[in-house]
Design a protein around this motif. Sequence first.
Motif, PDB file in Angstrom:
ATOM      1  N   SER A  85     -35.053  45.372  11.552  1.00  0.00           N
ATOM      2  CA  SER A  85     -34.053  44.861  12.489  1.00  0.00           C
ATOM      3  C   SER A  85     -34.275  43.368  12.675  1.00  0.00           C
ATOM      4  O   SER A  85     -35.401  42.886  12.626  1.00  0.00           O
ATOM      5  CB  SER A  85     -34.148  45.590  13.833  1.00  0.00           C
ATOM      6  OG  SER A  85     -35.394  45.315  14.443  1.00  0.00           O
ATOM      7  N   SER A  86     -33.206  42.630  12.873  1.00  0.00           N
ATOM      8  CA  SER A  86     -33.302  41.167  12.962  1.00  0.00           C
ATOM      9  C   SER A  86     -33.968  40.709  14.241  1.00  0.00           C
ATOM     10  O   SER A  86     -34.559  39.641  14.292  1.00  0.00           O
ATOM     11  CB  SER A  86     -31.909  40.545  12.859  1.00  0.00           C
ATOM     12  OG  SER A  86     -31.068  41.059  13.885  1.00  0.00           O
ATOM     13  N   ARG A  87     -33.901  41.534  15.284  1.00  0.00           N
ATOM     14  CA  ARG A  87     -34.410  41.077  16.582  1.00  0.00           C
ATOM     15  C   ARG A  87     -35.903  41.332  16.738  1.00  0.00           C
ATOM     16  O   ARG A  87     -36.670  40.409  16.984  1.00  0.00           O
ATOM     17  CB  ARG A  87     -33.637  41.751  17.716  1.00  0.00           C
ATOM     18  CG  ARG A  87     -34.130  41.360  19.111  1.00  0.00           C
ATOM     19  CD  ARG A  87     -33.250  41.961  20.188  1.00  0.00           C
ATOM     20  NE  ARG A  87     -31.890  41.466  20.090  1.00  0.00           N
ATOM     21  CZ  ARG A  87     -30.900  41.845  20.890  1.00  0.00           C
ATOM     22  NH1 ARG A  87     -31.130  42.752  21.836  1.00  0.00           N
ATOM     23  NH2 ARG A  87     -29.687  41.341  20.757  1.00  0.00           N
ATOM     24  N   ASN A  88     -36.341  42.585  16.622  1.00  0.00           N
ATOM     25  CA  ASN A  88     -37.743  42.900  16.903  1.00  0.00           C
ATOM     26  C   ASN A  88     -38.521  43.378  15.680  1.00  0.00           C
ATOM     27  O   ASN A  88     -39.632  43.877  15.803  1.00  0.00           O
ATOM     28  CB  ASN A  88     -37.839  43.959  18.013  1.00  0.00           C
ATOM     29  CG  ASN A  88     -36.944  45.150  17.726  1.00  0.00           C
ATOM     30  OD1 ASN A  88     -36.461  45.293  16.611  1.00  0.00           O
ATOM     31  ND2 ASN A  88     -36.719  45.976  18.727  1.00  0.00           N
ATOM     32  N   LYS A  89     -37.927  43.230  14.503  1.00  0.00           N
ATOM     33  CA  LYS A  89     -38.614  43.532  13.243  1.00  0.00           C
ATOM     34  C   LYS A  89     -39.041  44.995  13.146  1.00  0.00           C
ATOM     35  O   LYS A  89     -40.052  45.311  12.514  1.00  0.00           O
ATOM     36  CB  LYS A  89     -39.843  42.626  13.056  1.00  0.00           C
ATOM     37  CG  LYS A  89     -39.531  41.145  12.979  1.00  0.00           C
ATOM     38  CD  LYS A  89     -38.698  40.822  11.752  1.00  0.00           C
ATOM     39  CE  LYS A  89     -38.416  39.331  11.633  1.00  0.00           C
ATOM     40  NZ  LYS A  89     -37.547  39.004  10.492  1.00  0.00           N
ATOM     41  N   ASN A  90     -38.293  45.898  13.766  1.00  0.00           N
ATOM     42  CA  ASN A  90     -38.591  47.315  13.608  1.00  0.00           C
ATOM     43  C   ASN A  90     -38.342  47.730  12.161  1.00  0.00           C
ATOM     44  O   ASN A  90     -37.307  47.408  11.589  1.00  0.00           O
ATOM     45  CB  ASN A  90     -37.727  48.165  14.544  1.00  0.00           C
ATOM     46  CG  ASN A  90     -38.202  48.087  15.981  1.00  0.00           C
ATOM     47  OD1 ASN A  90     -39.371  47.809  16.233  1.00  0.00           O
ATOM     48  ND2 ASN A  90     -37.306  48.321  16.921  1.00  0.00           N
ATOM     49  N   ARG A  91     -39.283  48.469  11.605  1.00  0.00           N
ATOM     50  CA  ARG A  91     -39.223  48.859  10.203  1.00  0.00           C
ATOM     51  C   ARG A  91     -38.507  50.191  10.052  1.00  0.00           C
ATOM     52  O   ARG A  91     -38.710  51.113  10.820  1.00  0.00           O
ATOM     53  CB  ARG A  91     -40.644  48.966   9.658  1.00  0.00           C
ATOM     54  CG  ARG A  91     -40.820  49.699   8.358  1.00  0.00           C
ATOM     55  CD  ARG A  91     -42.305  49.918   8.087  1.00  0.00           C
ATOM     56  NE  ARG A  91     -42.499  50.982   7.116  1.00  0.00           N
ATOM     57  CZ  ARG A  91     -42.421  52.265   7.374  1.00  0.00           C
ATOM     58  NH1 ARG A  91     -42.127  52.664   8.594  1.00  0.00           N
ATOM     59  NH2 ARG A  91     -42.622  53.174   6.434  1.00  0.00           N
ATOM     60  N   LEU A  92     -37.633  50.288   9.025  1.00  0.00           N
ATOM     61  CA  LEU A  92     -36.962  51.539   8.705  1.00  0.00           C
ATOM     62  C   LEU A  92     -37.003  51.729   7.194  1.00  0.00           C
ATOM     63  O   LEU A  92     -36.395  50.970   6.441  1.00  0.00           O
ATOM     64  CB  LEU A  92     -35.510  51.543   9.196  1.00  0.00           C
ATOM     65  CG  LEU A  92     -34.713  52.819   8.865  1.00  0.00           C
ATOM     66  CD1 LEU A  92     -35.351  54.031   9.539  1.00  0.00           C
ATOM     67  CD2 LEU A  92     -33.257  52.676   9.279  1.00  0.00           C
TER      68      LEU A  92
END
Length: 273
Positions: free
Chosen positions: A80-87
Motif C-alpha cells: 500500500s502506498s500509505r503504510n507499506k502494508n505487504r500483500l
Amino acid sequence: MKTCDGKRNNHSSKDCSRTIRIENGCPQIISKELFEKVQRLREANRRNTGRYHSKEFYLLSGKVVCGICGKKMQGDLRFSSRNKNRLATYRCNTRRTICANKELNKDYLDAYLVTLLGERLLNANALKKAVTAVNRHIRQFNQSYEKNHDSLQRQYQVVQENLKNITNAIEKGVITDSLIERAEQLENERVEVEAKLDSMQLLSEIRYSDVSYMITKWKNLERNTESFRSFVQQFIKEIRAFPHNFEVILDVGLGVVDDFTETISVQRSDLHA
C-alpha cells in the motif's frame, strides 16, 4: 589545502598518510547525539527498503491454476502506498480481461497446504493409511495387468498389419494423399502403443518402512527454502482456484503409483478463517 584555522598546508598528496586527525578539531555543525540518531534512522530505512524489495518466496509456484480460464496463477507482491502494508497473492494474469477470478492470499494458502500435508499424509497414522491405499491400488493393477497387456498386444499387431498393407500398396505404385496420411497416423499409433507396452510392468507392494523417511525429512527441512518447496510440491498435483472455493489435488501415490490422487475442496472463507 587549508586547515581549519585557515592556514595553508604545504604537504603534498604523498604526505596524506601522516595527517593527524583530532577529535572536535573543527567546529561541529550538528551535535554528536543528533548525528548518531540520523545514522540509526538511515540504517533502519535501509533495512526496511531491503525488506520491501526482497524476493518473495512462493511455496506453490507453478501449481496454482485458474479454474475459469485454465492459466497458471502467478505470484504477485505489492505494498500500500500509505503504510507499506505487504500483500502477496497468487493471481491470474488474465484477471479482469478474460476471467473474473479472484486472487488467493499467498500466506494463507501456503500455510494451509503445509498444515494439510502434515495432517493428511506426513504423520505416522496418515502415512500408514496411504501405504495401505497404494498397495490396494497395486493389487488391483496387477490383477488387470495381463488383460491390459494382451489388449495392447492385439492392438499393436493390428497396427503392424495395416502398416504392412499400406507399404505393399505403395510398392505397387498406389500413392495417394489419403494413403500417405493414413500411413502417418498408423506409424504414430504404433509408436504410442509400443511405448505403453514398454512401460507396462507388474508393481511391487511397498512397506511403511520404505517411506517413513518422508516424515523425518518433513520435520527437519528448513522452511522457505528450495529444498522444502521441492519436497512439498511432489505431493501436490495441482491447485484449481475458483471464485468461491479451490480444489487441492494431492498426489498420494508415494512415488510408486502414477496418477493416484485425492481431491480436497476448500471454501475460500475457510482458508481465511
